[in-house]
Design a protein around this motif. Structure first.
Motif, PDB file in Angstrom:
ATOM      1  N   GLN A   9       9.488  25.375  22.951  1.00  0.00           N
ATOM      2  CA  GLN A   9       9.101  26.363  23.958  1.00  0.00           C
ATOM      3  C   GLN A   9       7.609  26.668  23.868  1.00  0.00           C
ATOM      4  O   GLN A   9       6.932  26.798  24.891  1.00  0.00           O
ATOM      5  CB  GLN A   9       9.932  27.628  23.799  1.00  0.00           C
ATOM      6  N   LEU A  10       7.089  26.774  22.647  1.00  0.00           N
ATOM      7  CA  LEU A  10       5.662  27.035  22.467  1.00  0.00           C
ATOM      8  C   LEU A  10       4.822  25.862  22.964  1.00  0.00           C
ATOM      9  O   LEU A  10       3.860  26.046  23.726  1.00  0.00           O
ATOM     10  CB  LEU A  10       5.350  27.315  20.995  1.00  0.00           C
ATOM     11  N   VAL A  11       5.179  24.654  22.578  1.00  0.00           N
ATOM     12  CA  VAL A  11       4.417  23.469  22.990  1.00  0.00           C
ATOM     13  C   VAL A  11       4.503  23.294  24.509  1.00  0.00           C
ATOM     14  O   VAL A  11       3.503  22.988  25.166  1.00  0.00           O
ATOM     15  CB  VAL A  11       4.892  22.209  22.236  1.00  0.00           C
ATOM     16  N   GLU A  12       5.673  23.505  25.073  1.00  0.00           N
ATOM     17  CA  GLU A  12       5.850  23.394  26.522  1.00  0.00           C
ATOM     18  C   GLU A  12       4.960  24.405  27.252  1.00  0.00           C
ATOM     19  O   GLU A  12       4.265  24.056  28.213  1.00  0.00           O
ATOM     20  CB  GLU A  12       7.314  23.620  26.885  1.00  0.00           C
ATOM     21  N   ALA A  13       4.972  25.638  26.794  1.00  0.00           N
ATOM     22  CA  ALA A  13       4.143  26.666  27.425  1.00  0.00           C
ATOM     23  C   ALA A  13       2.659  26.320  27.305  1.00  0.00           C
ATOM     24  O   ALA A  13       1.893  26.488  28.260  1.00  0.00           O
ATOM     25  CB  ALA A  13       4.432  28.033  26.794  1.00  0.00           C
ATOM     26  N   ASP A  26      -5.110  27.599  33.162  1.00  0.00           N
ATOM     27  CA  ASP A  26      -5.055  28.967  32.631  1.00  0.00           C
ATOM     28  C   ASP A  26      -5.937  29.160  31.414  1.00  0.00           C
ATOM     29  O   ASP A  26      -6.136  30.290  30.977  1.00  0.00           O
ATOM     30  CB  ASP A  26      -3.614  29.330  32.252  1.00  0.00           C
ATOM     31  N   LEU A  27      -6.445  28.070  30.847  1.00  0.00           N
ATOM     32  CA  LEU A  27      -7.275  28.151  29.645  1.00  0.00           C
ATOM     33  C   LEU A  27      -8.694  27.662  29.889  1.00  0.00           C
ATOM     34  O   LEU A  27      -9.379  27.238  28.957  1.00  0.00           O
ATOM     35  CB  LEU A  27      -6.629  27.344  28.506  1.00  0.00           C
ATOM     36  N   ALA A  28      -9.155  27.735  31.120  1.00  0.00           N
ATOM     37  CA  ALA A  28     -10.472  27.198  31.468  1.00  0.00           C
ATOM     38  C   ALA A  28     -11.605  27.847  30.688  1.00  0.00           C
ATOM     39  O   ALA A  28     -12.611  27.203  30.405  1.00  0.00           O
ATOM     40  CB  ALA A  28     -10.710  27.333  32.973  1.00  0.00           C
ATOM     41  N   ALA A  34      -7.952  32.700  24.169  1.00  0.00           N
ATOM     42  CA  ALA A  34      -7.726  33.783  23.206  1.00  0.00           C
ATOM     43  C   ALA A  34      -6.629  34.721  23.699  1.00  0.00           C
ATOM     44  O   ALA A  34      -5.742  35.116  22.929  1.00  0.00           O
ATOM     45  CB  ALA A  34      -9.023  34.560  22.974  1.00  0.00           C
ATOM     46  N   GLY A  35      -6.651  35.056  24.977  1.00  0.00           N
ATOM     47  CA  GLY A  35      -5.618  35.917  25.547  1.00  0.00           C
ATOM     48  C   GLY A  35      -4.250  35.260  25.509  1.00  0.00           C
ATOM     49  O   GLY A  35      -3.243  35.917  25.206  1.00  0.00           O
ATOM     50  N   TRP A  36      -4.190  33.968  25.813  1.00  0.00           N
ATOM     51  CA  TRP A  36      -2.929  33.236  25.795  1.00  0.00           C
ATOM     52  C   TRP A  36      -2.347  33.240  24.382  1.00  0.00           C
ATOM     53  O   TRP A  36      -1.154  33.483  24.187  1.00  0.00           O
ATOM     54  CB  TRP A  36      -3.144  31.806  26.293  1.00  0.00           C
ATOM     55  N   LEU A  37      -3.190  32.963  23.392  1.00  0.00           N
ATOM     56  CA  LEU A  37      -2.737  32.950  22.005  1.00  0.00           C
ATOM     57  C   LEU A  37      -2.275  34.341  21.573  1.00  0.00           C
ATOM     58  O   LEU A  37      -1.256  34.481  20.889  1.00  0.00           O
ATOM     59  CB  LEU A  37      -3.856  32.436  21.089  1.00  0.00           C
ATOM     60  N   ALA A  38      -2.997  35.368  21.991  1.00  0.00           N
ATOM     61  CA  ALA A  38      -2.624  36.745  21.649  1.00  0.00           C
ATOM     62  C   ALA A  38      -1.307  37.140  22.311  1.00  0.00           C
ATOM     63  O   ALA A  38      -0.459  37.786  21.687  1.00  0.00           O
ATOM     64  CB  ALA A  38      -3.734  37.708  22.051  1.00  0.00           C
ATOM     65  N   LYS A 116      -6.363  29.237  12.928  1.00  0.00           N
ATOM     66  CA  LYS A 116      -5.010  29.418  12.406  1.00  0.00           C
ATOM     67  C   LYS A 116      -4.013  29.485  13.560  1.00  0.00           C
ATOM     68  O   LYS A 116      -2.923  28.914  13.498  1.00  0.00           O
ATOM     69  CB  LYS A 116      -4.938  30.691  11.561  1.00  0.00           C
ATOM     70  N   ALA A 117      -4.398  30.165  14.645  1.00  0.00           N
ATOM     71  CA  ALA A 117      -3.532  30.259  15.823  1.00  0.00           C
ATOM     72  C   ALA A 117      -3.303  28.878  16.432  1.00  0.00           C
ATOM     73  O   ALA A 117      -2.167  28.522  16.781  1.00  0.00           O
ATOM     74  CB  ALA A 117      -4.153  31.202  16.851  1.00  0.00           C
ATOM     75  N   LEU A 118      -4.352  28.089  16.560  1.00  0.00           N
ATOM     76  CA  LEU A 118      -4.214  26.726  17.082  1.00  0.00           C
ATOM     77  C   LEU A 118      -3.397  25.857  16.126  1.00  0.00           C
ATOM     78  O   LEU A 118      -2.615  25.008  16.559  1.00  0.00           O
ATOM     79  CB  LEU A 118      -5.586  26.108  17.340  1.00  0.00           C
ATOM     80  N   ALA A 119      -3.555  26.092  14.834  1.00  0.00           N
ATOM     81  CA  ALA A 119      -2.785  25.340  13.848  1.00  0.00           C
ATOM     82  C   ALA A 119      -1.294  25.643  13.970  1.00  0.00           C
ATOM     83  O   ALA A 119      -0.461  24.778  13.686  1.00  0.00           O
ATOM     84  CB  ALA A 119      -3.280  25.645  12.436  1.00  0.00           C
TER      85      ALA A 119
END
Length: 184
Positions: A9-13, A26-28, A34-38, A116-119
């Protein structure tokens, strides 16, 4: 119906932050990443994300999307895969044993918060690959769509995110091409 695990679900999103059909991303901007990860609890709200971290996230996403196209018969762009592999090398993971019963992958503790969030996305992807469940996560074979979806079919044979829309588009084009020139 086979429900997608949280890692899928995380990878798909993450992969679907690009909408090919609408031409949106959405990540341009780094603030959007940062908002998406948060929003997903991977990064504390308001944490900074450098231009290098943003570029790293985009390389990772592009490579994952490219690999998911392989599951429906597309030939991947090797440059995108190499760039994603490079991104993964910048997001080191550790294998640990928790309570002596199960192994776990975790982001290296020395990584700054954004990395760490990207990891954590890299952990989710790696778990899918290791378990073989990555084969159920696919990019729609209709290139005008390219939406990422979880294949719930028993034999993992689904090619389109929606048979009614994308599957029919593809089949109608194939039919029209086959019968072009026979009319008249």
């Amino acid at each position: 119906m086979i429900e997608a695990p949280s890692s899928a679900q995380l990878v798909e999103a993450f992969a679907n932050t690009v909408d090919v059909e609408l031409g949106t991303d959405d990540l341009a901007a780094s603030g959007e990443l940062a908002g998406w990860l948060a929003d997903r609890g991977l990064l504390e709200a308001g944490s900074p994300l450098s231009a290098a971290d943003h570029e790293l996230g985009l390389r990772l996403r592009a490579g994952i999307r490219e690999e998911l196209g392989v599951h429906v018969g597309d030939t991947p762009d090797p440059d995108l895969l190499l760039a994603a592999d490079g991104a993964l090398r910048e997001l080191p993971l550790l294998s640990t044993v928790r309570r002596g019963t199960s192994a776990a992958l975790l982001p290296a503790p020395e990584l700054p918060p954004a990395r760490k969030a990207l990891a954590l996305i890299a952990v989710a992807w790696t778990e899918l690959v290791i378990t073989g469940e990555a084969a159920r996560l696919k990019r729609c074979a209709e290139h005008a769509c390219a939406w990422v979806f979880w294949d719930v079919s028993k034999n993992r044979s689904r090619r389109w995110c929606s048979m009614r829309v994308c599957g029919n588009r593809t089949k109608a084009r194939r039919y029209a091409a086959k019968h072009a020139g026979t009319a008249g």
